[in-house]
Design a protein around this motif. Structure first.
Motif, PDB file in Angstrom:
ATOM      1  N   ALA A  21       0.852  -1.187   0.000  1.00 19.36           N
ATOM      2  CA  ALA A  21       0.000   0.000   0.000  1.00 19.36           C
ATOM      3  C   ALA A  21       0.888   1.237   0.000  1.00 19.36           C
ATOM      4  N   THR A  22       0.638   2.143  -0.933  1.00 18.53           N
ATOM      5  CA  THR A  22       1.403   3.380  -1.020  1.00 18.53           C
ATOM      6  C   THR A  22       0.456   4.572  -0.938  1.00 18.53           C
ATOM      7  N   ALA A  23       0.930   5.648  -0.340  1.00 24.30           N
ATOM      8  CA  ALA A  23       0.157   6.888  -0.257  1.00 24.30           C
ATOM      9  C   ALA A  23       0.663   7.855  -1.322  1.00 24.30           C
ATOM     10  N   VAL A  24      -0.255   8.264  -2.216  1.00 26.65           N
ATOM     11  CA  VAL A  24       0.063   9.217  -3.278  1.00 26.65           C
ATOM     12  C   VAL A  24      -0.995  10.311  -3.240  1.00 26.65           C
ATOM     13  N   ARG A  25      -0.628  11.463  -2.670  1.00 24.25           N
ATOM     14  CA  ARG A  25      -1.584  12.559  -2.452  1.00 24.25           C
ATOM     15  C   ARG A  25      -2.767  12.058  -1.630  1.00 24.25           C
ATOM     16  N   ALA A  60      -3.950   1.580   8.800  1.00 20.36           N
ATOM     17  CA  ALA A  60      -4.590   2.869   9.094  1.00 20.36           C
ATOM     18  C   ALA A  60      -3.904   3.980   8.327  1.00 20.36           C
ATOM     19  N   THR A  61      -4.691   5.020   8.010  1.00 15.60           N
ATOM     20  CA  THR A  61      -4.163   6.212   7.357  1.00 15.60           C
ATOM     21  C   THR A  61      -4.675   7.458   8.067  1.00 15.60           C
ATOM     22  N   GLY A  62      -3.854   8.501   8.051  1.00 12.91           N
ATOM     23  CA  GLY A  62      -4.243   9.791   8.616  1.00 12.91           C
ATOM     24  C   GLY A  62      -3.933  10.901   7.635  1.00 12.91           C
ATOM     25  N   SER A  63      -4.799  11.910   7.582  1.00  8.83           N
ATOM     26  CA  SER A  63      -4.665  12.944   6.560  1.00  8.83           C
ATOM     27  C   SER A  63      -4.305  14.296   7.157  1.00  8.83           C
ATOM     28  N   HIS A  64      -4.112  15.249   6.257  1.00 13.48           N
ATOM     29  CA  HIS A  64      -3.747  16.615   6.640  1.00 13.48           C
ATOM     30  C   HIS A  64      -4.834  17.294   7.471  1.00 13.48           C
ATOM     31  N   VAL A  65      -6.089  16.953   7.247  1.00 15.10           N
ATOM     32  CA  VAL A  65      -7.190  17.578   7.987  1.00 15.10           C
ATOM     33  C   VAL A  65      -7.632  16.732   9.176  1.00 15.10           C
ATOM     34  N   GLY A  66      -6.832  15.743   9.571  1.00 16.29           N
ATOM     35  CA  GLY A  66      -7.118  14.986  10.779  1.00 16.29           C
ATOM     36  C   GLY A  66      -8.017  13.789  10.599  1.00 16.29           C
ATOM     37  N   ARG A  69      -6.870   1.609  -6.647  1.00 14.53           N
ATOM     38  CA  ARG A  69      -6.712   2.928  -6.028  1.00 14.53           C
ATOM     39  C   ARG A  69      -7.885   3.167  -5.084  1.00 14.53           C
ATOM     40  N   LEU A  70      -7.566   3.591  -3.867  1.00 14.43           N
ATOM     41  CA  LEU A  70      -8.580   3.881  -2.852  1.00 14.43           C
ATOM     42  C   LEU A  70      -8.601   5.389  -2.633  1.00 14.43           C
ATOM     43  N   SER A  71      -9.742   6.018  -2.938  1.00 11.20           N
ATOM     44  CA  SER A  71      -9.843   7.486  -2.906  1.00 11.20           C
ATOM     45  C   SER A  71     -10.865   7.937  -1.871  1.00 11.20           C
ATOM     46  N   ASN A  72     -10.683   7.505  -0.617  1.00  3.86           N
ATOM     47  CA  ASN A  72     -11.643   7.839   0.442  1.00  3.86           C
ATOM     48  C   ASN A  72     -11.281   9.096   1.224  1.00  3.86           C
ATOM     49  N   HIS A  73     -10.041   9.531   1.176  1.00  2.00           N
ATOM     50  CA  HIS A  73      -9.635  10.715   1.935  1.00  2.00           C
ATOM     51  C   HIS A  73     -10.016  11.993   1.204  1.00  2.00           C
ATOM     52  N   GLU A  74     -10.306  13.023   1.964  1.00  5.90           N
ATOM     53  CA  GLU A  74     -10.657  14.327   1.409  1.00  5.90           C
ATOM     54  C   GLU A  74      -9.450  15.231   1.250  1.00  5.90           C
ATOM     55  N   ASP A  75      -8.323  14.860   1.872  1.00  4.07           N
ATOM     56  CA  ASP A  75      -7.120  15.674   1.784  1.00  4.07           C
ATOM     57  C   ASP A  75      -5.904  14.754   1.718  1.00  4.07           C
ATOM     58  N   ASP A  76      -4.721  15.352   1.548  1.00  4.35           N
ATOM     59  CA  ASP A  76      -3.508  14.564   1.372  1.00  4.35           C
ATOM     60  C   ASP A  76      -3.239  13.668   2.573  1.00  4.35           C
ATOM     61  N   ILE A  77      -2.804  12.449   2.286  1.00  2.00           N
ATOM     62  CA  ILE A  77      -2.487  11.478   3.330  1.00  2.00           C
ATOM     63  C   ILE A  77      -1.097  11.774   3.868  1.00  2.00           C
ATOM     64  N   ARG A  78      -0.996  11.925   5.182  1.00  2.93           N
ATOM     65  CA  ARG A  78       0.277  12.240   5.821  1.00  2.93           C
ATOM     66  C   ARG A  78       0.844  11.068   6.614  1.00  2.93           C
ATOM     67  N   ALA A  79       0.033  10.051   6.906  1.00  4.07           N
ATOM     68  CA  ALA A  79       0.503   8.925   7.714  1.00  4.07           C
ATOM     69  C   ALA A  79      -0.153   7.643   7.230  1.00  4.07           C
TER      70      ALA A  79
END
Length: 382
Positions: free
Chosen positions: A187-191, A236-242, A216-226
């Motif tokens: 799994a890779t995070a790209v934007r 688990a993934t975490g984004s710029h907007v929490g 491709r999984l496009s569930n986040h509303e902002d860039d993935i940071r973690a």
């Protein structure tokens, strides 16, 4: 000697499940005056990696990697070879049955190089300089004797630093992080997207490999940071907007059992969606890093550290001011120890202590945790 601060008093009364504890609220003075700070970096510390029972490494914007003795705080090695900030680090755990003193460290930098270090001597083994952009993440798959680098493409290498295969370049984006999933998946995070790849050896004799994009999984509303692996079945993934999203590692879907969370940080009466903001401070919503012990997810958000429990689906404890500046990295160490680093240039050591089951007021099993940060320890009943 490093001192694990166990606090000055206990909170004896049971805490309701919906209550979020802010650790150290009652301490008016600096809560870190008794905590040993490991000094040496001259700029922001962004990364840490656990090496063995006695050592861990830290790195950051000064381009230097320090190897520390975790028991004494002594600086074991000072690794210099990069000319710009460090962008990723990873440790060879025990490839080819290497003893702990011969383990190797990978470091990547914005100078577009990757260096493999001998952790026994502190010397360079390999230096790779043919990257077109900065490598932002490194991952080792020990059972396959390969490691991967993520930049404008994902590259697969063997232990002799020979390129095995690579993906096509991503348009207007780089790979920011990656983890291993079951069945040779990655799994890779790209934007805003999670891109799933399949790594397949085509020939064991010629060491020919192939890496194919699966989904491709496009569930986040902002860039993935973690992006982290929580356990064998979950990541688990975490984004710029929490936003925090829990995924199934096998079918790559949002886990049905985790489809709703209670926003315990705000003590909401309504079940929230799987995307939640873990911090009450809306100006510090970015999840800079995630770590896990398979039961809890530790989130670095703003200047704070937040503990999210997967079983109760709530934030069970937090310290909103764990560092003087943003917390950039959290690492889970043995014996329930945590180590965190920050933009303030400090590395801080913490302890999460699990106590024997307490006697609940009503019948049923109750698990008790003590989160030890600063001078106080707070008992949490789940």
């Amino acid at each position: 000697m490093l001192r694990w601060l166990l606090g000055g008093r206990d909170v004896q009364e049971p805490v309701e499940k919906s209550l979020v504890l802010c650790i150290g609220d009652e301490q008016l003075q600096n809560p870190y005056t008794e905590l040993q700070v490991l000094k040496g970096h001259s700029d922001i510390v962004r990364f840490m990696a656990w090496i063995d029972d006695l050592r861990f490494a830290s790195a950051g914007d000064d381009g230097v990697v320090f190897v520390w003795n975790v028991q004494t705080g002594e600086r074991v090695h000072e690794l210099r070879g990069h000319s710009r900030p460090i962008t990723a680090i990873a440790v060879f755990p025990s490839i080819h049955h290497l003893p702990p003193e011969n383990r190797q460290l990978l470091t990547a930098s914005s100078d577009k190089t990757v260096i493999i270090w001998d952790l026994h001597t502190g010397s360079q083994i390999y230096s790779l300089m043919d990257f077109q952009s900065s490598v932002k993440c490194l991952m080792i798959i020990e059972r396959l004797d390969v490691w991967l680098s993520g930049a404008d493409k994902v590259c697969t290498w063997n232990c002799q630093a020979e390129l095995l295969c690579k993906t096509a370049c991503f348009k207007d984006a780089d790979v920011s992080s990656m983890i291993e999933l079951p069945k040779n998946s990655i799994a890779t995070a790209v934007r805003k997207d999670i891109v799933i790849f399949k790594l397949t050896p085509l020939s064991s004799e010629s060491q020919t490999w192939e890496i194919i994009e699966m989904r491709r999984l496009s569930n986040h509303e902002d860039d993935i940071r973690a992006l982290i692996s929580v356990n064998d079945n979950t990541f688990a993934t975490g984004s710029h907007v929490g936003e925090l999203i829990i995924w199934d590692s096998l079918d790559w879907s949002v886990r049905a059992s985790e489809s709703q969370f209670w926003n315990s940080a705000q003590q909401s009466d309504k079940p929230a969606e799987i995307k939640i903001s873990l911090t009450p401070n809306q100006h510090e919503t970015c999840i800079h890093h995630l770590s896990s012990d398979r039961e809890n997810v530790f989130a670095a958000i703003g200047t704070g550290i937040y503990v999210y429990n997967l079983q109760t689906k709530t934030v069970i404890a937090y310290q909103q001011v764990a560092h003087d500046s943003r917390v950039l990295h959290i690492a889970k160490l043995p014996n329930n120890q945590l180590v965190s680093c920050s933009e303030d240039g400090s590395v801080r050591l913490w302890k999460l202590q699990e106590l024997p089951p307490a006697e609940p007021a009503t019948s049923g099993y109750c698990t008790s945790y003590v989160i030890c940060i600063g001078r106080f320890k707070v008992q949490v009943l789940l």
